[in-house]
Scaffold this motif. Structure first.
Motif, PDB file in Angstrom:
ATOM      1  N   PHE A 140      31.025  16.107  13.496  1.00 25.25           N
ATOM      2  CA  PHE A 140      29.900  16.205  14.290  1.00 25.25           C
ATOM      3  C   PHE A 140      28.658  15.582  13.754  1.00 25.25           C
ATOM      4  O   PHE A 140      28.459  15.774  12.635  1.00 25.25           O
ATOM      5  CB  PHE A 140      29.788  17.526  14.629  1.00 25.25           C
ATOM      6  CG  PHE A 140      28.344  18.015  15.713  1.00 25.25           C
ATOM      7  CD1 PHE A 140      28.312  17.348  17.055  1.00 25.25           C
ATOM      8  CD2 PHE A 140      27.230  18.702  15.006  1.00 25.25           C
ATOM      9  CE1 PHE A 140      26.759  17.519  17.376  1.00 25.25           C
ATOM     10  CE2 PHE A 140      26.246  18.897  15.750  1.00 25.25           C
ATOM     11  CZ  PHE A 140      26.096  18.171  17.009  1.00 25.25           C
ATOM     12  N   THR A 141      27.948  14.661  14.254  1.00 24.60           N
ATOM     13  CA  THR A 141      26.757  14.175  13.861  1.00 24.60           C
ATOM     14  C   THR A 141      25.785  14.210  14.741  1.00 24.60           C
ATOM     15  O   THR A 141      25.508  13.953  16.189  1.00 24.60           O
ATOM     16  CB  THR A 141      26.903  12.478  13.758  1.00 24.60           C
ATOM     17  OG1 THR A 141      28.137  12.411  12.900  1.00 24.60           O
ATOM     18  CG2 THR A 141      25.825  11.832  13.201  1.00 24.60           C
ATOM     19  N   PRO A 142      24.714  15.264  14.247  1.00 20.38           N
ATOM     20  CA  PRO A 142      23.726  15.691  14.949  1.00 20.38           C
ATOM     21  C   PRO A 142      22.656  14.540  15.800  1.00 20.38           C
ATOM     22  O   PRO A 142      22.364  13.705  14.735  1.00 20.38           O
ATOM     23  CB  PRO A 142      22.891  16.807  14.225  1.00 20.38           C
ATOM     24  CG  PRO A 142      23.184  16.502  12.798  1.00 20.38           C
ATOM     25  CD  PRO A 142      24.607  15.957  13.014  1.00 20.38           C
ATOM     26  N   GLU A 143      22.384  14.583  16.782  1.00 19.00           N
ATOM     27  CA  GLU A 143      21.223  13.768  17.553  1.00 19.00           C
ATOM     28  C   GLU A 143      20.343  14.708  18.157  1.00 19.00           C
ATOM     29  O   GLU A 143      20.574  14.915  19.594  1.00 19.00           O
ATOM     30  CB  GLU A 143      22.148  12.803  18.298  1.00 19.00           C
ATOM     31  CG  GLU A 143      23.096  11.904  17.508  1.00 19.00           C
ATOM     32  CD  GLU A 143      23.712  10.651  18.382  1.00 19.00           C
ATOM     33  OE1 GLU A 143      23.257  10.510  19.521  1.00 19.00           O
ATOM     34  OE2 GLU A 143      24.512   9.844  17.930  1.00 19.00           O
ATOM     35  N   PRO A 144      19.193  14.810  17.673  1.00 22.36           N
ATOM     36  CA  PRO A 144      18.409  15.665  18.212  1.00 22.36           C
ATOM     37  C   PRO A 144      17.446  15.204  19.597  1.00 22.36           C
ATOM     38  O   PRO A 144      17.444  13.979  19.494  1.00 22.36           O
ATOM     39  CB  PRO A 144      17.170  16.040  17.186  1.00 22.36           C
ATOM     40  CG  PRO A 144      17.728  15.669  15.954  1.00 22.36           C
ATOM     41  CD  PRO A 144      18.611  14.687  16.332  1.00 22.36           C
ATOM     42  N   GLY A 145      17.284  16.152  20.276  1.00 23.65           N
ATOM     43  CA  GLY A 145      16.192  15.980  21.595  1.00 23.65           C
ATOM     44  C   GLY A 145      17.304  16.259  22.868  1.00 23.65           C
ATOM     45  O   GLY A 145      16.703  15.780  23.838  1.00 23.65           O
ATOM     46  N   ALA A 146      18.379  16.799  22.878  1.00 25.88           N
ATOM     47  CA  ALA A 146      19.256  16.948  24.158  1.00 25.88           C
ATOM     48  C   ALA A 146      18.605  18.270  24.862  1.00 25.88           C
ATOM     49  O   ALA A 146      18.763  18.598  26.083  1.00 25.88           O
ATOM     50  CB  ALA A 146      20.594  17.294  23.789  1.00 25.88           C
ATOM     51  N   LEU A 147      17.884  19.270  23.917  1.00 24.26           N
ATOM     52  CA  LEU A 147      16.953  20.150  24.929  1.00 24.26           C
ATOM     53  C   LEU A 147      15.492  20.070  24.561  1.00 24.26           C
ATOM     54  O   LEU A 147      15.244  19.598  23.568  1.00 24.26           O
ATOM     55  CB  LEU A 147      17.599  21.615  24.285  1.00 24.26           C
ATOM     56  CG  LEU A 147      19.074  21.999  24.689  1.00 24.26           C
ATOM     57  CD1 LEU A 147      19.152  23.311  24.104  1.00 24.26           C
ATOM     58  CD2 LEU A 147      19.200  21.873  25.918  1.00 24.26           C
TER      59      LEU A 147
END
Length: 275
Positions: A140-147
């Motif tokens: 898993f590679t986090p990509e902020p901004g989905a919420l």
């Protein structure tokens, strides 16, 4: 997707061909650390994740539980075995705060399949384990901004233009007591909405219809935007989760009152009115 899962549903999924990654996020505000409780017994296969050090950054100007460094959070999740395509279930001791923090962080950073065990470990009826699993590293590679996420200025603006909910206990909102932060009161314009009213006496979330009615009475149904804050951004995640169950998308003010009240230039309201 329903963001919560019952203990019965979790037991069934754990025995399926595609079991979820389990995160044990037990945490108690001002209490002992959760790892000893985890080591004494946890749901088989669960990996312990520490809220203070792995789901939050160091306390400071951004509050008592600021968001963790995104790269470090990603490394923690990969060590726990989280993959981009793996379902994830988080649980805590039952109050739902810490598990919701893990849920929010994973959802915010783009993971599509995350749920919280409704009622926490107290709802689990299966055997417990003292074995510490060693999962295969995830990808898993986090990509902020989905919420949606708020900062202090955004929270102040939302309190004027939408609905900003204060998830702390009512007496803290009113400024009658403040056991943790230096300043008592609430953000002007915010409405009191304690997290305790999102769950029943067993700690399970109220049905979606009941939560929808609760938040409608607070004005969420008609508000152009909804946001939530608490003391340090942890219990507010539980309220964001409750709103999600009710079908309402809400933004989290992660810094919350601990960040807001640290700046003497920011206004403070007291009493039952929104201010």
């Amino acid at each position: 997707m329903n963001p919560i899962i019952s203990a019965t549903g979790l037991a069934s999924e754990l025995s399926s061909e595609r079991p979820p990654v389990l995160l044990d996020v037990r945490y108690q505000l001002g209490g002992p650390p959760g790892r000893p409780a985890y080591e004494a017994g946890h749901i088989p296969g669960a990996v312990y994740v520490d809220l203070d050090t792995e789901l939050a950054g160091p306390p400071g100007a951004g509050g008592r539980h600021p968001l963790p460094d995104v790269a470090e959070f990603g490394a923690v999740m990969r060590r726990a075995g989280v993959r981009a395509d793996s379902p994830v279930v988080a649980y805590d001791g039952g109050q739902g705060w810490a598990a919701a923090r893990a849920w929010w962080l994973l959802r915010w950073t783009g993971h599509p399949d995350v749920r919280v065990l409704d009622g926490g470990l107290a709802a689990w009826r299966g055997a417990l384990s003292t074995d510490t699993p060693t999962p295969v590293a995830g990808d898993f590679t986090p990509e902020p901004g989905a919420l949606p996420l708020l900062d202090a200025d955004g929270a102040a603006a939302l309190a004027r233009t939408g609905l900003l909910l204060d998830a702390r206990a009512g007496e803290r909102y009113r400024g009658e007591v403040e056991p943790i932060d230096k300043v008592a009161g609430h953000i002007p314009g915010a409405a009191s909405a304690p997290t305790t009213e999102n769950v029943d006496e067993s700690g399970r979330f109220l049905p979606a219809e009941a939560l929808a009615a609760r938040f409608k009475a607070l004005g969420a149904a008609d508000a152009p935007e909804v946001g939530v804050y608490c003391g340090s951004g942890v219990s507010a995640a539980q309220e964001v989760l409750a709103l999600e169950i009710a079908g309402i998308r809400a933004a989290l003010y992660a810094g919350s009152w601990s960040e807001w009240s640290s700046d003497p230039a920011r206004p403070v309201a007291k009493g039952p009115a929104r201010g």
